[in-house]
Design a protein around this motif. Structure first.
Motif, short mmCIF file in Angstrom:
data_model
loop_
_atom_site.label_atom_id
_atom_site.label_comp_id
_atom_site.label_asym_id
_atom_site.label_seq_id
_atom_site.Cartn_x
_atom_site.Cartn_y
_atom_site.Cartn_z
N ARG A 23 -3.42 -17.63 -11.09
CA ARG A 23 -2.05 -17.86 -10.64
C ARG A 23 -1.41 -16.95 -9.66
N HIS A 24 -1.90 -15.90 -9.35
CA HIS A 24 -1.41 -14.83 -8.58
C HIS A 24 -1.60 -15.20 -7.10
N LYS A 25 -0.56 -14.70 -6.07
CA LYS A 25 -0.37 -14.89 -4.70
C LYS A 25 -0.79 -13.66 -4.06
N PHE A 26 -1.18 -14.01 -2.87
CA PHE A 26 -1.56 -12.97 -1.98
C PHE A 26 -0.28 -11.90 -1.76
N GLY A 27 0.89 -12.33 -1.38
CA GLY A 27 1.91 -11.46 -1.04
C GLY A 27 2.59 -10.82 -2.07
N ALA A 28 2.17 -10.95 -3.40
CA ALA A 28 2.66 -10.07 -4.54
C ALA A 28 1.62 -8.91 -4.40
N PHE A 29 0.63 -8.80 -3.80
CA PHE A 29 -0.35 -7.83 -3.81
C PHE A 29 0.08 -6.98 -2.36
N ARG A 30 -0.10 -8.10 -1.45
CA ARG A 30 0.20 -7.33 0.18
C ARG A 30 1.56 -6.22 0.13
N LEU A 31 2.68 -6.82 -0.77
CA LEU A 31 3.82 -6.10 -0.60
C LEU A 31 3.90 -4.72 -1.02
N TRP A 32 2.96 -4.30 -1.67
CA TRP A 32 2.57 -3.12 -2.19
C TRP A 32 2.41 -2.08 -1.02
N GLY A 33 1.54 -2.65 -0.10
CA GLY A 33 1.25 -2.01 1.23
C GLY A 33 2.37 -1.80 2.05
N SER A 34 3.27 -2.47 2.12
CA SER A 34 4.56 -2.50 2.88
C SER A 34 5.31 -1.41 2.27
N LEU A 35 5.64 -1.29 1.04
CA LEU A 35 6.17 -0.55 0.15
C LEU A 35 5.73 1.09 0.31
N GLY A 36 4.44 1.00 0.61
CA GLY A 36 3.59 2.43 0.53
C GLY A 36 3.78 2.81 2.09
N TRP A 37 3.70 1.84 3.17
CA TRP A 37 4.23 2.15 4.54
C TRP A 37 5.41 2.55 4.56
N ALA A 38 6.31 2.15 3.97
CA ALA A 38 7.96 2.35 4.00
C ALA A 38 8.09 3.68 3.44
N VAL A 39 7.94 4.07 2.15
CA VAL A 39 8.21 4.97 1.38
C VAL A 39 7.61 6.41 1.62
N LEU A 40 6.38 6.29 2.15
CA LEU A 40 5.67 7.44 2.52
C LEU A 40 5.95 8.05 3.99
N ALA A 41 6.27 7.07 4.65
CA ALA A 41 6.59 7.43 6.20
C ALA A 41 7.95 7.87 6.08
N VAL A 42 8.88 7.43 5.26
CA VAL A 42 10.22 7.88 5.38
C VAL A 42 10.20 9.42 4.59
N ILE A 43 9.34 9.52 3.67
CA ILE A 43 9.18 10.88 2.90
C ILE A 43 8.51 12.03 3.93
N THR A 44 7.65 11.51 4.65
CA THR A 44 6.71 12.48 5.45
C THR A 44 7.76 12.95 6.64
N GLY A 45 9.04 12.24 7.19
CA GLY A 45 9.60 12.68 8.07
C GLY A 45 10.45 13.90 7.94
N PRO A 46 11.35 14.02 6.95
CA PRO A 46 11.86 15.34 6.71
C PRO A 46 10.91 16.49 6.35
N ILE A 47 9.69 16.35 5.66
CA ILE A 47 8.67 17.15 5.41
C ILE A 47 8.09 17.53 6.59
N LEU A 48 7.71 16.90 7.72
CA LEU A 48 7.20 17.53 8.73
C LEU A 48 8.30 18.22 9.84
#
Length: 402
Positions: A135-160
């Motif tokens: 019953r699972h849908k593709f987007g429910a898994f792919r959205l975790w990639g978007s979340l990782g992209w967003a969160v890790l990029a914004v955290i890395t900015g001030p670290i660098l």
């Protein structure tokens, strides 16, 4: 506990592993794509050379995407293929960060793209194969990639901003080690067992699919140019690493509701998907038009929120359209062909064209060119929709006459 309960528990564990893997694999590549151009500039490499370097890698992806897709379909073990790509990715990038020679970095980047370019198409295939019949849908898994992209990029900015852009290798390597660790917990992601040979002629013999790939190339070239040069564009407008990180965050975080909405409302109908791509191309034209007229880095951050409605929707619909058209037993190869046009061919054109326009004509011209390409994409998808509608009408009439 019954056997069925055990299977259900194992399936839930596998699904959690896929989500965690997507979070860190996408997040690690986000750190690379967001800050790597700034790193290269900091060691004295010009925008034109950066563009040429980014174009050189995708040339290799013309071989890499079909090869890794073929190996996935042959071995029926996408997990093993993903681990191989991630380990190769990590090893090559160590050489890149250790060198300041443009020639050596260029050569290493070609090897890097051999491992990196097919990564997301193969992870998509693993998701599609793992959720088939559930019953699972593709987007429910792919959205975790978007979340990782967003969160890790914004955290890395001030670290660098604190440790310096020259320490990018430490952040990148740490995140990649975590992604590799989660890769070992993934399910095999086996495609349906078949005796059918992988046949690209069979896939590309579908005129609608071939037209979709060609028109999609027009849309993906300016997207690739933006990915490569937006950091430099923002730096020219006075933006620092914190703002660049926030740009990546806002461009990805809103992909999550888009994926969930598409999961819920997008029907598995090829013509309906093409009509959606017409609207997405229109939004792309608006996005590049606004980027061309941006006056400062803050404006770019807000314009980047359109990324969720442009790249997010196009990526999702294209992945689903490919899965709909291509036979299930050739799914990994089909996703590889789609990635070949979206990441490989577009990356070649974007690197050379974007590097030339940025250095010789100014960064704004990248986005004026992107606006024109998006308008051509609208026309192309509109014609494709009409063709598919006429084809469907002829087939209906033929069935009635029979």
């Amino acid at each position: 506990m019954s056997e069925g309960d055990t299977d259900t528990k194992e399936a839930k564990t596998s699904f959690r592993s896929i989500k965690a893997f997507n979070f860190f694999s996408y997040g690690t590549i986000a750190v690379y794509s967001t800050f790597f151009a700034l790193y290269l500039q900091s060691i004295g490499i010009t925008p034109l050379k950066i563009g040429a370097m980014m174009a050189g890698g995708p040339i290799v992806s013309l071989i890499a995407n079909p090869l890794w897709g073929y190996l996935s379909d042959r071995t029926r073990n996408i997990r093993f293929i993903l681990i191989m790509m991630l380990v190769g990715n990590l090893a090559v990038m160590q050489l890149v960060f250790l060198s300041h020679s443009y020639t050596l970095i260029f050569g290493c980047m070609i090897a890097f793209f051999f491992f990196q370019m097919p990564l997301f198409s193969q992870s998509n295939s693993l998701i599609l194969n793992s959720i088939e019949g559930t019953r699972h849908k593709f987007g429910a898994f792919r959205l975790w990639g978007s979340l990782g992209w967003a969160v890790l990029a914004v955290i890395t900015g001030p670290i660098l901003g604190q440790i310096g852009i020259d320490r990018l290798s430490l952040v990148y390597s740490l995140m990649m080690f975590v992604a590799i660790g989660f890769a070992f917990t993934l399910p095999r992601g086996a495609s349906p067992k078949t005796t059918v040979e992988v046949n690209y002629r069979r896939m590309l013999g579908n005129r609608a699919f071939l037209a979709f790939l060609i028109i999609g190339l027009l849309i993906s070239i300016p997207n690739s140019m933006n990915t490569t040069f937006i950091g430099l564009y923002m730096a020219d407008l006075g933006g620092h690493t914190d703002l660049i990180g926030w740009s990546a965050f806002l461009s990805s975080i809103f992909e999550i509701p888009v994926f969930l909405l598409l999961d819920r409302y997008l029907t598995k109908n090829a013509r309906r998907m093409i009509s959606c791509l017409i609207l997405v191309s229109l939004l792309y034209a608006l996005r590049w038009f606004l980027m061309a007229g941006a006056g400062d880095a803050i404006q770019i951050i807000f314009i980047q929120t359109l990324h969720c409605l442009t790249f997010g929707a196009f990526y999702y619909i294209g992945t689903q359209l490919t899965a709909l058209i291509v036979p299930a037993e050739l799914r990994a190869s089909g996703q590889a062909v789609y990635a070949l046009t979206w990441g490989g061919l577009s990356g070649i054109a974007a690197g050379f064209l974007g590097g030339y326009l940025f250095e010789q004509k100014g960064p704004e011209t990248i986005y004026w060119a992107g606006t024109g390409m998006a308008l051509l994409g609208i026309a192309g998808f509109s014609l494709l929709y009409v063709y598919m509608r006429m084809t469907a009408s002829k087939e209906t009439n033929r069935e009635i006459s029979v």
